[in-house]
Design a protein around this motif. Structure first.
Motif, PDB file in Angstrom:
ATOM      1  N   PRO A  18      -4.654   1.937   6.830  1.00 35.05           N
ATOM      2  CA  PRO A  18      -4.832   0.646   6.810  1.00 35.05           C
ATOM      3  C   PRO A  18      -5.543  -0.179   7.696  1.00 35.05           C
ATOM      4  O   PRO A  18      -5.634   0.295   9.011  1.00 35.05           O
ATOM      5  N   ASP A  19      -6.182  -1.152   7.465  1.00 39.73           N
ATOM      6  CA  ASP A  19      -7.033  -1.893   8.394  1.00 39.73           C
ATOM      7  C   ASP A  19      -6.276  -2.407   9.502  1.00 39.73           C
ATOM      8  O   ASP A  19      -6.821  -2.398  10.625  1.00 39.73           O
ATOM      9  N   ASP A  20      -4.815  -2.784   9.395  1.00 36.59           N
ATOM     10  CA  ASP A  20      -4.437  -3.149  10.496  1.00 36.59           C
ATOM     11  C   ASP A  20      -3.763  -2.253  11.362  1.00 36.59           C
ATOM     12  O   ASP A  20      -3.078  -2.762  12.447  1.00 36.59           O
ATOM     13  N   GLY A  27      -7.376  -8.161  10.696  1.00 39.76           N
ATOM     14  CA  GLY A  27      -6.720  -8.230   9.340  1.00 39.76           C
ATOM     15  C   GLY A  27      -5.152  -8.453   9.492  1.00 39.76           C
ATOM     16  O   GLY A  27      -4.496  -8.299   8.244  1.00 39.76           O
ATOM     17  N   THR A  95      -1.237   0.777   0.541  1.00 36.54           N
ATOM     18  CA  THR A  95      -2.459   0.112  -0.099  1.00 36.54           C
ATOM     19  C   THR A  95      -2.192  -1.298  -0.101  1.00 36.54           C
ATOM     20  O   THR A  95      -0.995  -2.087  -0.050  1.00 36.54           O
ATOM     21  N   GLU A  96      -3.579  -2.106  -0.185  1.00 36.85           N
ATOM     22  CA  GLU A  96      -3.301  -3.522  -0.224  1.00 36.85           C
ATOM     23  C   GLU A  96      -2.542  -4.106  -1.376  1.00 36.85           C
ATOM     24  O   GLU A  96      -2.183  -5.157  -1.104  1.00 36.85           O
ATOM     25  N   GLN A 100       1.157  -3.134   1.482  1.00 37.99           N
ATOM     26  CA  GLN A 100       0.892  -4.067   2.720  1.00 37.99           C
ATOM     27  C   GLN A 100       1.813  -5.111   2.764  1.00 37.99           C
ATOM     28  O   GLN A 100       1.997  -5.977   1.727  1.00 37.99           O
ATOM     29  N   THR A 103       1.335  -9.988   1.912  1.00 40.14           N
ATOM     30  CA  THR A 103       0.009  -9.936   1.612  1.00 40.14           C
ATOM     31  C   THR A 103      -0.570 -11.520   1.841  1.00 40.14           C
ATOM     32  O   THR A 103       0.342 -12.267   2.190  1.00 40.14           O
ATOM     33  N   ARG A 158       2.205  -5.860  11.405  1.00 40.58           N
ATOM     34  CA  ARG A 158       1.890  -7.186  10.550  1.00 40.58           C
ATOM     35  C   ARG A 158       2.907  -8.022  10.862  1.00 40.58           C
ATOM     36  O   ARG A 158       2.751  -9.283  10.646  1.00 40.58           O
TER      37      ARG A 158
END
Length: 355
Positions: A18-20, A27, A95-96, A100, A103, A158
């Motif tokens: 994951p980008d985060d 992100g 996955t987004e 995630q 959102t 997140r």
């Protein structure tokens, strides 16, 4: 070791890391905690308990265009009020689409609503768990920390970045998951405690922990064994319905008959030291007497006061199957009329905190 990414590849997905997980913070959600907290005798507690009433919430499936925001706003337009609480479900794919937490749509809806996120230790086969098929990651693996770096820690970051308090339920209806192969009750308790402690270690102290079971009395032994302990739980929750013809019965259960048995059992056998949430509730229709569905909902404001520790009611607005007798939604007709009227009651008009 991208274990879940490899699993997704086998299922026809690709998640990657994951980008985060990027320590630069790109992100991550923006800090949503802002504004003064409500004051006075009806101000919610630190764990989001409204002392003068109950939250009025719902789970609303994604709209046809893929937007959760559009689905929720459309539902609110039909019922004539803003929801206090929006409930949504996630897997651990990373996955987004579904893996995630928080959102963009959830973040936007959370500006003036509470959010409750269900986080399942599974990887769903279809988007949004459409056909209820999944792969279990296993409670033993969660408890061991196997997925911390790849899946758990990025999602904790997140939630921490979001700042505003969020309800979180790990593996809701957990008593049903024992037979599905997730693990033993002892492994669930270890997994739940591990996640709870991991959130604390990483400084995500804005999470309100909800332990959710079915409330089905036939699962009493399992529910009792699955409880992590009051020090790990802020709310207890259950998912009980009046299924009526959907389950082939002629026994119509009004709101109290559908909810009181599980409520009383959990408070007597698990804990009476925590508030309760009806994390999913609804009634099926009666084709021979459509007004019954309306009356079921209009009776809630008076009936729920007989369950004084219930401080949040979250409607499940999705059909249980394609059969008309299993349509649990309140999108139109007598069900909508009754649900709309119930939601106007002052008991469900509590001050939603901005942080």
């Amino acid at each position: 070791m991208l274990v879940v990414a490899a699993l997704l590849t086998g299922l026809g997905f690709w998640a990657g890391r994951p980008d985060d997980a990027d320590p630069s913070g790109r992100g991550l959600p923006g800090d949503a905690a802002s504004g003064p907290l409500p004051t006075g005798p009806c101000a919610p507690t630190d764990t989001l308990v409204p002392p003068c009433g109950a939250w009025w919430g719902a789970y609303v499936p994604y709209a046809a265009n893929g937007s959760l925001k559009d689905a929720v706003l459309g539902f609110e337009k039909r019922i004539g009020r803003r929801l206090d609480l929006v409930y949504n479900y996630h897997d651990m794919s990373g996955t987004e689409l579904d893996g995630q937490l928080l959102t963009p749509d959830e973040q936007e809806l959370g500006r003036d609503r509470l959010l409750m996120l269900a986080w399942e230790s599974t990887v769903w086969t279809e988007p949004h768990h459409e056909n209820w098929t999944e792969t279990q990651l296993g409670w033993g693996n969660i408890a061991s920390g196997k997925y911390d770096e790849e899946i758990v820690d990025p999602q904790i970051r997140r939630l921490k970045a979001y700042g505003k308090r969020v309800f979180l339920s790990f593996d809701q209806e957990t008593d049903a998951r024992v037979e599905e192969g997730a693990g033993t009750p002892a492994e669930f308790v270890a997994a739940y405690r591990h996640l709870h402690d991991r959130f604390r270690e990483l400084g995500a102290d804005n999470v309100v922990w909800v332990w959710t079971v079915s409330g089905h009395l036939g699962s009493g032994k399992e529910m009792k064994a699955l409880y992590p302990g009051d020090e790990y739980v802020d709310w207890i929750a259950m998912d009980q319905y009046n299924y009526y013809g959907c389950h082939g019965t002629t026994d119509w259960k009004d709101f109290l008959r559908s909810q009181r048995p599980g409520y009383a059992w959990l408070r007597a056998n698990v804990t009476d030291a925590r508030p309760m949430m009806l994390a999913e509730f609804a009634t099926a229709p009666d084709a021979d007497d459509p007004g019954r569905q309306r009356d079921w909902y209009t009776g809630i404001p008076g009936a729920v006061k007989e369950l004084p520790e219930v401080r949040a009611l979250v409607h499940w607005n999705r059909p249980a199957s394609e059969r008309p007798e299993c349509d649990l939604t309140v999108n139109d007709g007598p069900g909508l009329e009754g649900y709309r009227e119930a939601g106007r009651d002052g008991y469900f008009q509590q001050p939603v905190p901005p942080r």
